[in-house]
Design a protein around this motif. Sequence first.
Motif, PDB file in Angstrom:
ATOM      1  N   LEU A  73       4.404  12.197  -2.244  1.00  0.00           N
ATOM      2  CA  LEU A  73       3.383  11.208  -1.925  1.00  0.00           C
ATOM      3  C   LEU A  73       3.838   9.821  -2.363  1.00  0.00           C
ATOM      4  CD1 LEU A  73       0.582  10.549  -0.864  1.00  0.00           C
ATOM      5  CD2 LEU A  73      -0.321  11.066  -3.132  1.00  0.00           C
ATOM      6  N   PHE A  74       4.517   9.762  -3.502  1.00  0.00           N
ATOM      7  CA  PHE A  74       5.025   8.480  -3.991  1.00  0.00           C
ATOM      8  C   PHE A  74       6.027   7.886  -3.018  1.00  0.00           C
ATOM      9  CE2 PHE A  74       8.001   5.953  -6.540  1.00  0.00           C
ATOM     10  CZ  PHE A  74       7.108   5.000  -7.014  1.00  0.00           C
ATOM     11  N   ASN A  75       6.867   8.733  -2.405  1.00  0.00           N
ATOM     12  CA  ASN A  75       7.847   8.250  -1.429  1.00  0.00           C
ATOM     13  C   ASN A  75       7.153   7.641  -0.213  1.00  0.00           C
ATOM     14  OD1 ASN A  75       9.970   9.045  -3.013  1.00  0.00           O
ATOM     15  ND2 ASN A  75      10.235  11.018  -1.999  1.00  0.00           N
TER      16      ASN A  75
ATOM     17  N   ALA B 136       5.408   2.932   2.874  1.00  0.00           N
ATOM     18  CA  ALA B 136       4.307   2.154   3.441  1.00  0.00           C
ATOM     19  C   ALA B 136       4.244   0.765   2.828  1.00  0.00           C
ATOM     20  CB  ALA B 136       2.985   2.885   3.227  1.00  0.00           C
ATOM     21  N   ARG B 137       4.438   0.684   1.518  1.00  0.00           N
ATOM     22  CA  ARG B 137       4.429  -0.617   0.844  1.00  0.00           C
ATOM     23  C   ARG B 137       5.551  -1.493   1.351  1.00  0.00           C
ATOM     24  NH1 ARG B 137       6.443  -0.500  -4.881  1.00  0.00           N
ATOM     25  NH2 ARG B 137       8.293  -0.440  -3.597  1.00  0.00           N
TER      26      ARG B 137
ATOM     27  N   ALA C  91       7.299  -6.082   4.479  1.00  0.00           N
ATOM     28  CA  ALA C  91       8.180  -6.702   5.466  1.00  0.00           C
ATOM     29  C   ALA C  91       7.365  -7.355   6.575  1.00  0.00           C
ATOM     30  CB  ALA C  91       9.138  -5.668   6.044  1.00  0.00           C
ATOM     31  N   ARG C  92       6.283  -6.734   6.993  1.00  0.00           N
ATOM     32  CA  ARG C  92       5.443  -7.290   8.060  1.00  0.00           C
ATOM     33  C   ARG C  92       4.712  -8.548   7.600  1.00  0.00           C
ATOM     34  NH1 ARG C  92       7.544  -5.833  12.514  1.00  0.00           N
ATOM     35  NH2 ARG C  92       7.794  -3.602  12.652  1.00  0.00           N
TER      36      ARG C  92
END
Length: 75
Positions: A2-4, A9-10, A15-16
């Motif tokens: 889940l951390f990965n 996602a972060r 980047a966006r």
Amino acid sequence: MLFNYMTIARDYLSARIKNEKGITAIEYAIIGVAMSSALYYIFNDGNFLETLRQAWATMGNKITSSGNILGSSGA
């Protein structure tokens, strides 16, 4: 695991957020619409061209009606 996913996602969102190309394009589009609306009003609804024509006509009439106030050039 889940951390990965959270890290991925972060990183994706980070980047966006840093990529401002789309935001800049939207800003330019808004500015373009505002300018085109202003120009449409000035040249069509605002009677700018008619006012300009009247000003030139008035100036021409005053020059013509002034006659020869400076006298002859002596040439």
